[in-house]
Write a protein that holds these residues in place. Structure first.
Motif, PDB file in Angstrom:
ATOM      1  N   GLY A 292      42.318  40.612  46.625  1.00 56.64           N
ATOM      2  CA  GLY A 292      43.107  40.928  45.541  1.00 56.64           C
ATOM      3  C   GLY A 292      44.449  41.798  46.136  1.00 56.64           C
ATOM      4  N   GLU A 293      45.385  42.197  45.299  1.00 53.62           N
ATOM      5  CA  GLU A 293      46.465  43.006  45.812  1.00 53.62           C
ATOM      6  C   GLU A 293      46.443  44.141  46.631  1.00 53.62           C
ATOM      7  N   SER A 294      45.492  44.916  46.440  1.00 51.87           N
ATOM      8  CA  SER A 294      45.297  45.913  47.065  1.00 51.87           C
ATOM      9  C   SER A 294      44.890  45.826  48.588  1.00 51.87           C
ATOM     10  N   LYS A 295      44.305  44.738  48.780  1.00 51.26           N
ATOM     11  CA  LYS A 295      43.693  44.342  50.294  1.00 51.26           C
ATOM     12  C   LYS A 295      44.958  43.446  50.829  1.00 51.26           C
ATOM     13  N   ALA A 296      45.482  42.953  50.052  1.00 50.72           N
ATOM     14  CA  ALA A 296      46.264  41.682  50.890  1.00 50.72           C
ATOM     15  C   ALA A 296      47.356  42.143  51.733  1.00 50.72           C
ATOM     16  N   PRO A 297      47.678  41.314  52.938  1.00 50.61           N
ATOM     17  CA  PRO A 297      48.725  41.991  53.693  1.00 50.61           C
ATOM     18  C   PRO A 297      50.196  41.827  52.853  1.00 50.61           C
ATOM     19  N   ALA A 298      51.012  42.723  53.275  1.00 49.68           N
ATOM     20  CA  ALA A 298      52.298  42.694  52.330  1.00 49.68           C
ATOM     21  C   ALA A 298      52.966  41.498  52.690  1.00 49.68           C
ATOM     22  N   HIS A 299      53.585  40.936  51.793  1.00 46.62           N
ATOM     23  CA  HIS A 299      54.561  39.773  51.426  1.00 46.62           C
ATOM     24  C   HIS A 299      53.531  38.474  51.346  1.00 46.62           C
ATOM     25  N   SER A 300      52.359  38.672  51.049  1.00 48.05           N
ATOM     26  CA  SER A 300      51.299  37.487  50.992  1.00 48.05           C
ATOM     27  C   SER A 300      51.909  36.826  49.643  1.00 48.05           C
ATOM     28  N   THR A 301      51.891  35.594  49.835  1.00 49.27           N
ATOM     29  CA  THR A 301      52.201  34.523  48.683  1.00 49.27           C
ATOM     30  C   THR A 301      51.102  34.615  47.561  1.00 49.27           C
ATOM     31  N   PHE A 302      51.260  34.776  46.308  1.00 45.15           N
ATOM     32  CA  PHE A 302      50.275  34.892  45.271  1.00 45.15           C
ATOM     33  C   PHE A 302      50.921  34.018  44.159  1.00 45.15           C
ATOM     34  N   ILE A 303      49.750  33.902  43.086  1.00 46.62           N
ATOM     35  CA  ILE A 303      49.924  33.071  41.890  1.00 46.62           C
ATOM     36  C   ILE A 303      49.809  34.265  40.791  1.00 46.62           C
ATOM     37  N   GLU A 304      50.797  34.508  40.079  1.00 42.70           N
ATOM     38  CA  GLU A 304      50.559  35.625  38.927  1.00 42.70           C
ATOM     39  C   GLU A 304      50.120  34.790  37.801  1.00 42.70           C
ATOM     40  N   VAL A 305      48.999  34.920  37.163  1.00 43.63           N
ATOM     41  CA  VAL A 305      48.789  34.553  35.798  1.00 43.63           C
ATOM     42  C   VAL A 305      48.669  35.487  34.648  1.00 43.63           C
ATOM     43  N   ILE A 306      49.319  35.478  33.630  1.00 42.42           N
ATOM     44  CA  ILE A 306      49.335  36.316  32.644  1.00 42.42           C
ATOM     45  C   ILE A 306      48.810  35.932  31.306  1.00 42.42           C
ATOM     46  N   GLY A 307      47.928  36.218  30.677  1.00 40.88           N
ATOM     47  CA  GLY A 307      47.501  35.852  29.385  1.00 40.88           C
ATOM     48  C   GLY A 307      47.020  36.805  28.302  1.00 40.88           C
ATOM     49  N   SER A 308      46.454  36.861  27.247  1.00 39.98           N
ATOM     50  CA  SER A 308      46.032  37.642  26.376  1.00 39.98           C
ATOM     51  C   SER A 308      44.513  37.456  26.361  1.00 39.98           C
TER      52      SER A 308
END
Length: 726
Positions: A292-308
């Motif tokens: 996850g974000e807290s352990k990813a190296p800086a500037h790592s590419t990611f897919i952000e998924v937002i839902g309800s």
């Protein structure tokens, strides 16, 4: 040397069209031919277009956590290899196309000796001559434009120059003209009968990410997808492929996000072509839920998924997942060129222990005891982090309005558009915003103001319900050394200051406030310097801001000089050119910052009332504007608050180490212009100087004097130095 012009047959059908058995065809040259000095020798140059494979591997032995703990599970469906082969239905036209093919030959001395370009390469062979060299490097570059190397001069353009080229992926990736490709070969080109014949394998300079979201939530739960977005994309990629194992520099700036796919739907594949982004691996991660974000190296590419998400017992709430592609689902964060990353994410629940679930940090907390506290200023200290605050409650638990806010926007911010606040939205009465930058990077020092509106179309100040100051800073008041004055513990910096700036620089000035108002006003332009002396007006030197709001001034009047007007016009400095020099029209309001007036305990002219934090107090949770007696032990003779002519401010000695810059003030009698910058400093107290009087209490100082019980016009704009709640 005399040049012999001979055409070279470029063929190898099985190489150019992998898995293709068409007969050889010959294509006529259709582009410029520019040979240098040397004999043109017929060689056979083979071309191949490499397959686009998936690097993803299953690490079953590492995935030991039960599926019940996963908020989302990842799978990597197998897809046919993307090649140049005829009949390959998995490849799009852009993935297969070879257009604007440049052949660049560099000779024995590392200089360009030959170049040519061909358009729309569809045949199985090309006639291209090469210069005979003992040690030649030949590059083939496709789909980067038919004029890309027009200016490269034969016998002048160096191989090192070419291999240092970078490709601007923010503007140059045009999939309609094919994906950028490159390949090279090094060897001798004098003897075409040698066994080591020129052969180039073209590889795409980008990767392909394909993403599909599904759901398998427990009975009674529901999940609806709202948006999908690819984030933290590198702005450039090198022409020359990086050495295996290379990790891109963490300091690389200007990573950007692709457009958000709003109104996204489940079970639909979303695809992006992206430059390689080699961030390495994190060996400590052994579980998919920890990628996850807290352990990813800086500037790592990611897919952000937002839902309800609705768990059946509470109202539906938005949930955000950040999925990091890579060569596995645990610890690899590399996006490599010419690979495809096909990911299916299946939403299982909303377990916040899964680090791929983005949990917004609640800012409505006192940093010292974690109790709930609402404020008009919130401090943020992490880049690329999502934060939230309650937009329905104000300091001292007052409500923002009878009607709930309908919309939100960033009114202004420093440094540049989206340099402080990357995005903001209003959800269920809470403001959610994400700070600019990449997770793990130092946050950008600066300020912003976010406003909520009573209409779904934000913009008109008359529709502002409330606004909040966001102080983006690396300052941690709970850990930074603070100055104790009597019973008060001060912040180390003026409200809104850049804590990374040195003493004696504009960054230390912070923001300016009219007494009793919650909203800040911008200060001196950092590029202007501070050696202004005792000037009268520096309105032209105010720092620039970005966003939808406009800085204005308005003269106090019965309609302008009201709390409601000030609330709806957080960027309007209310001027006053006649007594009582207050931005409030009519009767003075002594209790705007919560202290009021009390003669009890007043000694030496001090207001002895301590009061309490009000709903207009501009300080963040855990802090408030100090009462009038906070600086009572300061003097010019005791040696505890000394002037420094180099840094243009005063600094204490012993336990009183905080630096106070001579930030000057904004003059209510001079159109809000900056005055006394670099020569005098002022800090508001929360106290009126007398009951219903013209003045409010403040600290004032300059090179020859300190005035801990200073009195000042309430419409002036002064610095604020917050103290810890007491």
């Amino acid at each position: 040397m005399k040049v012999f012009r001979k055409l070279l047959l470029v063929g190898a059908v099985g190489a150019l069209f992998a898995a293709c058995s068409k007969d050889l065809e010959t294509a006529d040259p259709t582009g410029p031919v520019e040979p240098g000095n040397g004999e043109i020798v017929s060689n056979t140059l083979g071309l191949a277009v490499s397959g686009m494979k998936s690097p993803v591997t299953e690490l079953g032995s590492m995935e030991t956590r039960s599926v019940i703990d996963e908020a989302v599970t990842l799978s990597f469906p197998e897809e046919p290899e993307v090649t140049r082969a005829t009949g390959d239905t998995s490849a799009t036209d852009a993935e297969k196309a070879v257009k604007n093919l440049w052949i660049l030959q560099f000779g024995d001395e590392g200089k360009l000796v030959y170049k040519t370009m061909r358009k729309d390469v569809t045949a199985s062979s090309l006639d291209v001559p090469l210069i005979g060299c003992d040690n030649s490097t030949v590059y083939a570059v496709a789909n980067v434009g038919e004029t890309k190397f027009d200016s490269a001069e034969v016998d002048k353009y160096a191989l090192t120059t070419f291999e240092a080229l970078s490709f601007d992926t923010t503007t140059e990736v045009d999939t309609t003209n094919g994906l950028p490709m490159i390949g090279s070969w090094t060897g001798q080109t004098k003897d075409p009968s040698a066994s080591d014949k020129p052969k180039i394998e073209l590889k795409r300079m980008v990767a392909k990410i394909s993403f599909t979201c599904k759901k398998e939530v427990p009975m009674g739960h529901s999940f609806s997808l709202k948006s999908v977005q690819l984030c933290s994309v590198s702005p450039t990629t090198s022409y020359k492929a990086p050495v295996a194992g290379t990790i891109a520099p963490v300091s690389t700036a200007n990573f950007f996000d692709y457009a958000k796919q709003s109104s996204a739907v489940l079970d639909k594949a979303y695809s992006w072509y992206v430059p390689e982004n080699l961030r390495g691996t994190v060996s400590e991660i052994t579980l998919p839920t920890d990628k996850g974000e807290s352990k990813a190296p800086a500037h790592s590419t990611f897919i952000e998924v937002i839902g309800s998400y609705n768990d059946g017992s509470n109202p539906a709430t938005d949930i955000t997942f950040r999925i990091f592609p890579g060569a596995n689902k645990t610890n690899d964060f590399n996006i490599a060129r010419n690979y495809k990353y096909t990911i299916t994410a299946t939403v299982k629940g909303n377990n916040p222990t899964d680090l791929r679930v983005v949990v917004a940090t609640d800012l409505c907390k006192n940093p010292f005891d974690e109790s709930e506290e609402f404020a008009n200023c919130y401090m943020v200290s992490k880049a690329g982090q999502t934060y939230k605050f309650d937009a329905l409650h104000l300091a001292n638990n007052a409500t923002v309005a009878a009607n709930a806010p309908k919309s939100v926007k960033v009114l202004w911010e420093t440094n540049g558009a989206q340099k402080i606040i990357k995005s903001v939205e209003l959800k269920n009465g809470w403001v959610y915003f994400t700070t600019a930058g990449e997770s793990g990077d130092p946050i950008t020092e600066g300020n912003a103001v976010i406003a909520v509106y009573d209409t779904t179309t934000p913009g008109n100040e008359q529709n502002v319900l409330w606004s909040w100051h966001i102080w983006s800073t690396q300052c941690n008041p709970a850990e930074d050394a603070s100055w104790y004055q009597g019973n008060y513990k001060f912040m180390k910096y003026n409200l809104g200051a850049d804590c990374t700036s040195a003493e004696g620089t504009v960054g230390r000035f912070g923001l300016y406030y009219q007494w009793g108002r919650k909203d800040p006003f911008i200060g001196v332009n950092p590029t202007a310097g501070i050696s202004f002396g005792n000037q009268t007006s520096f309105a032209a030197n105010t720092a620039p801001t970005y966003g939808g709001g406009t800085w204005t001034t308005a003269a106090v009047s019965s309609s302008v000089g009201t709390i409601d007007y000030a609330k709806k016009h957080p960027m309007t400095f209310i001027t006053a050119t006649a007594s009582p020099y207050d931005w409030i029209s009519g009767t003075r309001n002594d209790d705007l910052w919560g202290t009021g007036w009390s003669a009890t305990g007043s000694t030496g002219g001090y207001n002895g009332n301590k009061g309490k934090k009000s709903c207009y107090d501009p300080c963040p949770p855990g802090y408030r504007v100090p009462p009038q007696d906070a600086w009572s032990n300061l003097s010019t003779t005791s040696g505890v608050f000394n002037w420094n002519s180099t840094t243009l401010g005063r600094k204490g000695t012993g336990t009183a180490q905080n630096f106070y810059p001579a930030a000057g003030y904004r003059n209510c009698n001079n159109g809000g212009g900056l005055c006394n910058v670099g020569s005098r400093g002022y800090c508001w107290s929360s106290s009126p100087y007398s009951s219903g009087g013209t003045f409010a209490g403040s600290l004032g100082f300059y090179s020859s004097g300190v005035y801990p019980q200073n009195s000042s016009y309430r419409a002036h704009g002064f610095s604020v130095r917050c103290v810890q709640n007491f």
